[in-house]
Design an enzyme around this catalytic site. Structure first.
Site, mmCIF file in Angstrom:
data_model
loop_
_atom_site.group_PDB
_atom_site.id
_atom_site.type_symbol
_atom_site.label_atom_id
_atom_site.label_comp_id
_atom_site.label_asym_id
_atom_site.label_seq_id
_atom_site.Cartn_x
_atom_site.Cartn_y
_atom_site.Cartn_z
ATOM 1 C CB VAL A 143 -5.240 6.300 -0.925
ATOM 2 C CG1 VAL A 143 -5.088 4.784 -1.031
ATOM 3 C CG2 VAL A 143 -4.320 6.997 -1.919
ATOM 4 C CB SER A 144 -10.733 4.248 -0.034
ATOM 5 O OG SER A 144 -11.317 4.980 -1.096
ATOM 6 C CB ALA A 145 -9.992 4.062 5.322
ATOM 7 N NE ARG A 179 -3.544 2.234 2.830
ATOM 8 C CZ ARG A 179 -4.691 2.748 2.362
ATOM 9 N NH1 ARG A 179 -5.349 2.106 1.435
ATOM 10 N NH2 ARG A 179 -5.178 3.876 2.832
ATOM 11 C CD GLN A 226 -8.809 0.795 -0.117
ATOM 12 O OE1 GLN A 226 -7.947 0.438 0.674
ATOM 13 N NE2 GLN A 226 -8.535 1.473 -1.217
#
Ligand SMILES: C[S@@+](CC[C@H](N)C(=O)[O-])C[C@H]1O[C@@H](n2cnc3c(N)ncnc32)[C@H](O)[C@@H]1O
Length: 417
Positions: free
Chosen positions: A89-91, A56, A95
């Site tokens: 950037v989504s958590a 990530r 996700q």
């Protein structure tokens, strides 16, 4: 992890993943997966393996490893001129929940709406070598960024496209899964048209000013029916499908937010009501799961919208604290009522729900509101109690009522079986 031919072209990629700090990244990634499992966000082995595989931190440059791997962190990538976040950037937590709801299997064709690279890489792990992932974004900067990061992380086989996803991606359809990662007010016809027969759409859908991710399957009549949902927050969907809610300022720092509803609001009368002493009434029913209770309140009386207040208005005691985060408010002409909560050891959650009401009809509104609070506590005090349907035009929707929300391309029907 896919073999990275990209390392020859992007020599930094290998270093970022495996060089100094790479060990920390691996440890933090493993800790993230453990935490997501413990929270129940990750429930299956394939999703756990995907989170364990994708680095990530390569998709969050400029952030510390701790920030990159924090389960609730959604690093902001781009803001608009008004300061509103346009891309993040989504958590990982969200996700993971949405990927579990999507049930992506090897060999599937998946379309992601809204790019960042990371989530698409997770999907690439889930579909494996025989599957396809395309991610589409309306913003050229985001498309370039996502493409670069995917390349650096070795996911060249993920296709990144620049387009307003309101039209879907006709050239790559049909899809087994469409995963939307921007808050959409409606479901564009293209998404349903481009969904395969047994397809599923997971979409953060705005319902009366609050957003729920909803996993929708096709139903027999050409519409969609939910198989799960949950509260979430996403950046807004831009382009042709964008929708602006109506904000009505009652007093400095006190705003009514109307998104789907068509409520007649007499702003001056409500301002007068706000300055009258408020009454409070208690339901004797549990206050718990505020997101579930909120969905029930919003979809069981057509005159409920959201009331928001800033800290100053709360400090001045114009409105009570629940309005800080947005609270369902029942409006009737010159009066309004909104949800309250107080500690009560007799309740399973330790809290009892109640209502604050202002205006000449405060007493009547409080009675109606308390009835709704009791109904929720008696019958629906659990997660996922609602069923949500999407009926695309031109099918005839049910007559407008509290849980029937008219959208541009169809109707959302929220029922409480
Ligand atoms: C939360 S970000 C996506 C995060 C990403 N999925 C990830 O890997 O974490 C939402 C994205 O949706 C994009 N977006 C908003 N409206 C869109 C539209 N109409 N079509 C395509 N993309 C859109 C924004 O530009 C933004 O980059």
């Amino acid at each position: 992890m896919p073999a990275s031919q990209a390392d020859a072209v992007w020599p930094d990629a290998g270093q970022a993943a495996h060089g100094p700090g790479g060990g920390d990244a691996a440890a933090l990634r493993a800790a993230m997966v453990r935490e997501l499992r413990d929270q129940g966000a990750i429930r299956s082995e394939p999703v756990a393996a995907a989170f364990a595989a994708v680095p990530r931190h390569l998709f969050t440059p400029g952030e510390s490893l701790e920030v990159a791997y924090g389960v609730d962190n959604a690093p902001i990538v781009k803001r608009g001129d008004n300061g509103l976040t346009l891309s993040s950037v989504s958590a990982p937590h969200l996700q993971a929940i949405m990927l579990e709801a999507a049930e992506i299997k090897p060999g599937m064709r998946v379309c992601e709406v809204g790019s960042g690279g990371y989530n698409a890489a997770l999907m690439a792990e889930l579909v494996g070598e025989s599957g396809r992932v395309i991610t589409v974004d309306i913003d050229p900067e985001i498309v370039e960024r996502a493409g670069t990061f995917l390349h650096q992380a070795g996911y060249d086989h993920v296709h990144v496209a620049l387009a307003d996803a309101e039209q879907g991606v006709p050239g790559a359809a049909p899809f087994d899964r469409i995963i939307v990662t921007a808050g959409s007010w409606d479901i564009p016809p293209a998404w349903i048209e481009q969904l395969g027969d047994d397809g599923r759409i997971v979409v953060p859908l705005r319902l009366k000013g609050t957003t729920r991710w909803i996993a929708f399957d096709r139903d027999s009549s050409g519409g969609l029916v939910s198989r799960g949902y949950g509260l979430c927050v996403f950046v807004p969907f831009q382009g042709a499908g964008s929708h602006t809610e109506q904000n009505i300022t009652i007093e400095d720092g006190v705003v009514l937010r109307l998104d789907d509803e068509d409520i007649e609001v007499d702003r001056d009368a409500l301002r007068r009501a706000l300055h009258l002493p408020r009454i409070e009434r208690w339901s004797g029913a549990v206050f718990d799961m505020p997101d579930e209770q909120m969905l029930f309140l919003l979809t069981n009386d057509p005159n409920v919208a959201l009331l928001h207040a800033d800290q100053e208005a709360v400090d001045l005691d114009l409105v009570a604290r629940p309005a800080l985060k947005g609270v369902p408010v029942l409006i009737s002409g010159d009066s309004f009522a909104y949800r309250a909560a107080r500690p009560n050891d007799d309740m399973s959650s330790g809290f009892e729900s109640g209502v604050y009401a202002h205006g000449p009809s405060a007493e009547d509104l409080a009675v109606r509101y308390v009835e709704l609070l009791r109904q929720w506590a008696d019958k629906y005090h659990r997660r996922g109690a609602a069923s949500i349907q999407y009926i695309p035009k031109p099918a005839t929707p049910p007559a407008l009522s509290a849980g029937v929300l008219a959208k541009r391309h169809g109707t959302v029907v929220v029922t409480w079986p």
